[in-house]
Design a protein around this motif. Structure first.
Motif, PDB file in Angstrom:
ATOM      1  N   MET A   1       0.826  -1.200   0.000  1.00 40.83           N
ATOM      2  CA  MET A   1       0.000   0.000   0.000  1.00 40.83           C
ATOM      3  C   MET A   1       0.864   1.255   0.000  1.00 40.83           C
ATOM      4  O   MET A   1       0.574   2.229  -0.694  1.00 40.83           O
ATOM      5  CB  MET A   1      -0.924  -0.006   1.216  1.00 40.83           C
ATOM      6  N   ALA A   2       1.950   1.231   0.787  1.00 47.18           N
ATOM      7  CA  ALA A   2       2.844   2.381   0.836  1.00 47.18           C
ATOM      8  C   ALA A   2       3.507   2.605  -0.518  1.00 47.18           C
ATOM      9  O   ALA A   2       3.672   3.745  -0.975  1.00 47.18           O
ATOM     10  CB  ALA A   2       3.899   2.184   1.916  1.00 47.18           C
ATOM     11  N   ALA A   3       3.900   1.514  -1.174  1.00 50.73           N
ATOM     12  CA  ALA A   3       4.527   1.636  -2.493  1.00 50.73           C
ATOM     13  C   ALA A   3       3.534   2.187  -3.509  1.00 50.73           C
ATOM     14  O   ALA A   3       3.885   3.028  -4.350  1.00 50.73           O
ATOM     15  CB  ALA A   3       5.035   0.270  -2.944  1.00 50.73           C
ATOM     16  N   ALA A   4       2.286   1.744  -3.434  1.00 51.16           N
ATOM     17  CA  ALA A   4       1.262   2.242  -4.353  1.00 51.16           C
ATOM     18  C   ALA A   4       0.975   3.714  -4.090  1.00 51.16           C
ATOM     19  O   ALA A   4       0.764   4.502  -5.022  1.00 51.16           O
ATOM     20  CB  ALA A   4      -0.014   1.419  -4.219  1.00 51.16           C
ATOM     21  N   ALA A   5       0.980   4.098  -2.801  1.00 55.78           N
ATOM     22  CA  ALA A   5       0.705   5.491  -2.445  1.00 55.78           C
ATOM     23  C   ALA A   5       1.799   6.422  -2.942  1.00 55.78           C
ATOM     24  O   ALA A   5       1.553   7.602  -3.197  1.00 55.78           O
ATOM     25  CB  ALA A   5       0.554   5.629  -0.933  1.00 55.78           C
ATOM     26  N   ALA A   6       3.018   5.899  -3.058  1.00 54.23           N
ATOM     27  CA  ALA A   6       4.130   6.721  -3.533  1.00 54.23           C
ATOM     28  C   ALA A   6       3.956   7.098  -5.000  1.00 54.23           C
ATOM     29  O   ALA A   6       4.533   8.069  -5.472  1.00 54.23           O
ATOM     30  CB  ALA A   6       5.447   5.979  -3.332  1.00 54.23           C
ATOM     31  N   GLY A   7       3.129   6.312  -5.718  1.00 50.03           N
ATOM     32  CA  GLY A   7       2.832   6.647  -7.105  1.00 50.03           C
ATOM     33  C   GLY A   7       1.469   7.288  -7.196  1.00 50.03           C
ATOM     34  O   GLY A   7       1.145   8.210  -6.456  1.00 50.03           O
ATOM     35  N   ASP A   8       0.668   6.799  -8.096  1.00 55.28           N
ATOM     36  CA  ASP A   8      -0.680   7.337  -8.258  1.00 55.28           C
ATOM     37  C   ASP A   8      -1.640   6.446  -7.492  1.00 55.28           C
ATOM     38  O   ASP A   8      -2.019   5.382  -7.951  1.00 55.28           O
ATOM     39  CB  ASP A   8      -1.045   7.360  -9.746  1.00 55.28           C
ATOM     40  N   PHE A   9      -2.079   6.885  -6.301  1.00 58.58           N
ATOM     41  CA  PHE A   9      -2.909   6.025  -5.481  1.00 58.58           C
ATOM     42  C   PHE A   9      -4.292   5.786  -6.087  1.00 58.58           C
ATOM     43  O   PHE A   9      -5.046   4.942  -5.636  1.00 58.58           O
ATOM     44  CB  PHE A   9      -3.055   6.575  -4.060  1.00 58.58           C
TER      45      PHE A   9
END
Length: 240
Positions: A139-147
């Motif tokens: 989730m953190a990795a996804a949030a770092a891009g376009d959530f």
């Protein structure tokens, strides 16, 4: 007793409308308080420079009760993130009882003492802690891009909602996707941060306080939880 109900992430006091209606006139609760968390309803959004924590949310609930002159220890009800807040509130301020539905206070798993004499409970605790750590990392990795993209939606959906292997994110109705991506899913970034900050000593403290809490304690699980969350929720059931 008074009842305080905390909504899940992305939700509001409206989540508990049916419960409020069902309790009205029964005498089972002296009053029902369903606060909106930061940024929902008439509650101001979180504006401090630091990330919000479980303590901040529990204190918000306490202020709502105080503003309504509720003095008796409440019965705490909460779903998902509202359940995590309910657990922190009960441990910090006290409660006459607690009923939480699939709470997300996952750092309790790593904080709990190993079950040396119960292999099944220990496997649930250990494996659940691993599963949620992997989930939060994704989730953190996804949030770092376009959530708002498919990565975040897929990760959230597979952990919490996906009940069977054929039930894929791409099969979710577009209107449901819009709701998840527009409200529920982005809000989990704040939830994960507040839960992850509750790791270690504070989670150990809460487990100790909850063990001594008077009154009934109920952990409610859905009949068919998401594939990703099953071991994590089984671990919480063992720990709590």
């Amino acid at each position: 007793p008074p009842l305080a109900a905390g909504p899940g992430g992305g939700g509001s006091h409206k989540q508990w409308g049916a419960l409020c209606d069902a309790l009205e006139g029964t005498g089972l609760a002296s009053t029902v308080v369903a606060p909106n968390l930061f940024g929902y309803g008439g509650t101001d959004p979180w504006t401090a420079s630091r990330p919000q924590t479980l303590d901040d949310s529990a204190a918000l609930v306490a202020r709502c009760l105080e503003a309504l002159s509720v003095e008796d220890a409440p019965l705490l009800v909460g779903h998902s993130h509202g359940g995590g807040i309910g657990l922190r509130f009960a441990a910090s301020f006290g409660a006459c009882g607690i009923a939480v539905v699939e709470p997300n206070y996952f750092t309790m798993l790593a904080a709990a003492e190993p079950f040396d004499d119960d292999k099944a409970a220990e496997a649930a605790r250990r494996d659940g802690a691993r599963d949620v750590e992997a989930f939060c990392g994704r989730m953190a990795a996804a949030a770092a891009g376009d959530f708002r993209g498919p990565s975040w939606g897929n990760t959230f959906h597979e952990f919490w909602i996906k009940a069977h292997e054929h039930d894929l994110w791409k099969d979710v109705h577009e209107e449901r996707k819009r709701v998840l991506l527009g409200t529920t899913v982005p809000h989990t970034a704040h939830e994960i941060a507040s839960i992850w900050s509750a790791a270690g000593p504070s989670a150990v403290r809460d487990l100790g306080a909850l063990a001594k809490l008077p009154g009934n304690k109920h952990l409610v699980l859905s009949k068919d939880p998401g594939l990703g969350s099953r071991r994590t929720l089984a671990g919480l059931e063992a720990v709590l």
